[in-house]
Motif scaffolding. Sequence first.
Motif, PDB file in Angstrom:
ATOM      1  N   ALA A  42      -0.541 -24.366 -26.529  1.00  0.00           N
ATOM      2  CA  ALA A  42       0.849 -24.708 -26.836  1.00  0.00           C
ATOM      3  C   ALA A  42       0.870 -25.470 -28.155  1.00  0.00           C
ATOM      4  O   ALA A  42       0.166 -26.469 -28.303  1.00  0.00           O
ATOM      5  CB  ALA A  42       1.447 -25.562 -25.719  1.00  0.00           C
ATOM      6  N   ILE A  48       4.845 -26.311 -22.747  1.00  0.00           N
ATOM      7  CA  ILE A  48       3.623 -26.285 -21.946  1.00  0.00           C
ATOM      8  C   ILE A  48       3.795 -25.337 -20.758  1.00  0.00           C
ATOM      9  O   ILE A  48       2.895 -24.546 -20.434  1.00  0.00           O
ATOM     10  CB  ILE A  48       3.271 -27.705 -21.475  1.00  0.00           C
ATOM     11  CG1 ILE A  48       2.894 -28.579 -22.674  1.00  0.00           C
ATOM     12  CG2 ILE A  48       2.135 -27.677 -20.451  1.00  0.00           C
ATOM     13  CD1 ILE A  48       2.787 -30.063 -22.355  1.00  0.00           C
ATOM     14  N   ASP A 104       1.540 -21.811 -19.990  1.00  0.00           N
ATOM     15  CA  ASP A 104       0.654 -21.739 -18.830  1.00  0.00           C
ATOM     16  C   ASP A 104       0.604 -20.330 -18.240  1.00  0.00           C
ATOM     17  O   ASP A 104       1.592 -19.594 -18.266  1.00  0.00           O
ATOM     18  CB  ASP A 104       1.128 -22.730 -17.760  1.00  0.00           C
ATOM     19  CG  ASP A 104       0.162 -22.832 -16.597  1.00  0.00           C
ATOM     20  OD1 ASP A 104      -1.052 -22.615 -16.808  1.00  0.00           O
ATOM     21  OD2 ASP A 104       0.623 -23.109 -15.475  1.00  0.00           O
ATOM     22  N   ILE A 135      -4.729 -26.300 -20.397  1.00  0.00           N
ATOM     23  CA  ILE A 135      -3.732 -26.094 -21.451  1.00  0.00           C
ATOM     24  C   ILE A 135      -4.016 -27.082 -22.562  1.00  0.00           C
ATOM     25  O   ILE A 135      -4.164 -28.290 -22.309  1.00  0.00           O
ATOM     26  CB  ILE A 135      -2.306 -26.293 -20.925  1.00  0.00           C
ATOM     27  CG1 ILE A 135      -2.037 -25.329 -19.770  1.00  0.00           C
ATOM     28  CG2 ILE A 135      -1.281 -26.078 -22.046  1.00  0.00           C
ATOM     29  CD1 ILE A 135      -0.795 -25.656 -18.991  1.00  0.00           C
ATOM     30  N   VAL A 174      -2.530 -28.744 -25.982  1.00  0.00           N
ATOM     31  CA  VAL A 174      -1.322 -28.971 -26.769  1.00  0.00           C
ATOM     32  C   VAL A 174      -1.755 -29.473 -28.139  1.00  0.00           C
ATOM     33  O   VAL A 174      -2.319 -30.561 -28.265  1.00  0.00           O
ATOM     34  CB  VAL A 174      -0.392 -29.994 -26.089  1.00  0.00           C
ATOM     35  CG1 VAL A 174       0.936 -30.076 -26.844  1.00  0.00           C
ATOM     36  CG2 VAL A 174      -0.153 -29.629 -24.629  1.00  0.00           C
ATOM     37  N   THR A 179       2.562 -36.832 -27.119  1.00  0.00           N
ATOM     38  CA  THR A 179       2.179 -36.241 -25.837  1.00  0.00           C
ATOM     39  C   THR A 179       1.695 -37.242 -24.787  1.00  0.00           C
ATOM     40  O   THR A 179       1.588 -36.880 -23.616  1.00  0.00           O
ATOM     41  CB  THR A 179       1.038 -35.212 -26.041  1.00  0.00           C
ATOM     42  OG1 THR A 179      -0.077 -35.857 -26.671  1.00  0.00           O
ATOM     43  CG2 THR A 179       1.501 -34.034 -26.890  1.00  0.00           C
ATOM     44  N   VAL A 196      -4.344 -30.843 -18.725  1.00  0.00           N
ATOM     45  CA  VAL A 196      -3.576 -30.665 -19.954  1.00  0.00           C
ATOM     46  C   VAL A 196      -4.186 -31.618 -20.973  1.00  0.00           C
ATOM     47  O   VAL A 196      -4.178 -32.842 -20.767  1.00  0.00           O
ATOM     48  CB  VAL A 196      -2.079 -30.986 -19.750  1.00  0.00           C
ATOM     49  CG1 VAL A 196      -1.329 -30.929 -21.086  1.00  0.00           C
ATOM     50  CG2 VAL A 196      -1.457 -30.018 -18.745  1.00  0.00           C
ATOM     51  N   THR A 245      -4.596 -32.825 -25.130  1.00  0.00           N
ATOM     52  CA  THR A 245      -3.761 -32.835 -26.320  1.00  0.00           C
ATOM     53  C   THR A 245      -4.561 -33.300 -27.536  1.00  0.00           C
ATOM     54  O   THR A 245      -5.629 -33.911 -27.406  1.00  0.00           O
ATOM     55  CB  THR A 245      -2.539 -33.753 -26.140  1.00  0.00           C
ATOM     56  OG1 THR A 245      -2.929 -35.120 -26.235  1.00  0.00           O
ATOM     57  CG2 THR A 245      -1.855 -33.506 -24.803  1.00  0.00           C
TER      58      THR A 245
END
Length: 255
Positions: free
Chosen positions: A142, A188, A192, A199, A201, A208, A223, A225
């Motif tokens: 993302a 996000i 997915d 994931i 970012v 984030t 997730v 980042t």
Amino acid sequence: MTLEQNPALAPVSDLPGPQAWRDIGVVCPFDMALDHELWRWMPDGVNLIFTRTPYYDQPVGLDMAEEISDHGEIQDAVRSVMAISPAVVAYACTSGSFVHGVQGARNLSKAMVSAGAPAAVTTSEGLLMALDALGVTRVAVATPYLAELTDRLTSFLEQGGKSVVSHEGLGLDRDIWKVPYATTCELIRQADRPDAEVIFVSCTNLPTYDLIARMEQELGKPVITANQVTAWGALRLMGREAVGPHQALLQATKG
């Protein structure tokens, strides 16, 4: 008033400080607006010293990523921050470290070390380190970027031995730090896929920190980042652990 009630009354000769700090030098692009977010992963006793690359009047895209990854300019920034003698220097920029592929990211760290950094890591190297630490290979991506930068990131990950199962971008070329949390959360979700193990970012200029644990709980997977892996990677090089509430990367790599 007694000394116990007000320690400021103690004689200067009795004061214990100043506290001993260990420093991380942070080289970031001129438009970095999220110094405060990187601080949120820092444990007690670790200090961040920021410096920036020169200004370029152009939108966020491939051309800018190539400009801000200039070895000479980053080395100048490293030499400046080395006046503080940090233990580690991090280059806090995702696009500027993935734009020339995996070897380009490694060469950038080598350039920082040759400029005096005792140890160095880039955001994109921190990303690969984090994926390896989590033991995952299938990544959903993302980004806030234009398609050209998102495509270059997927190429970087594939060079690093990861499989990009999906990617979504916001198509922005400026003011990325102003993106609302609700927009990032929806991005996000769109990125997915059931077969994605994690994931990522992207962009150190996209806020984030407050979203990570929330989205991990919602989606049932890690997730990670850009700012998270930058802070985490730099701290690992100095033998410290990042702090953060219920973040999968931090929990998985806790000593």
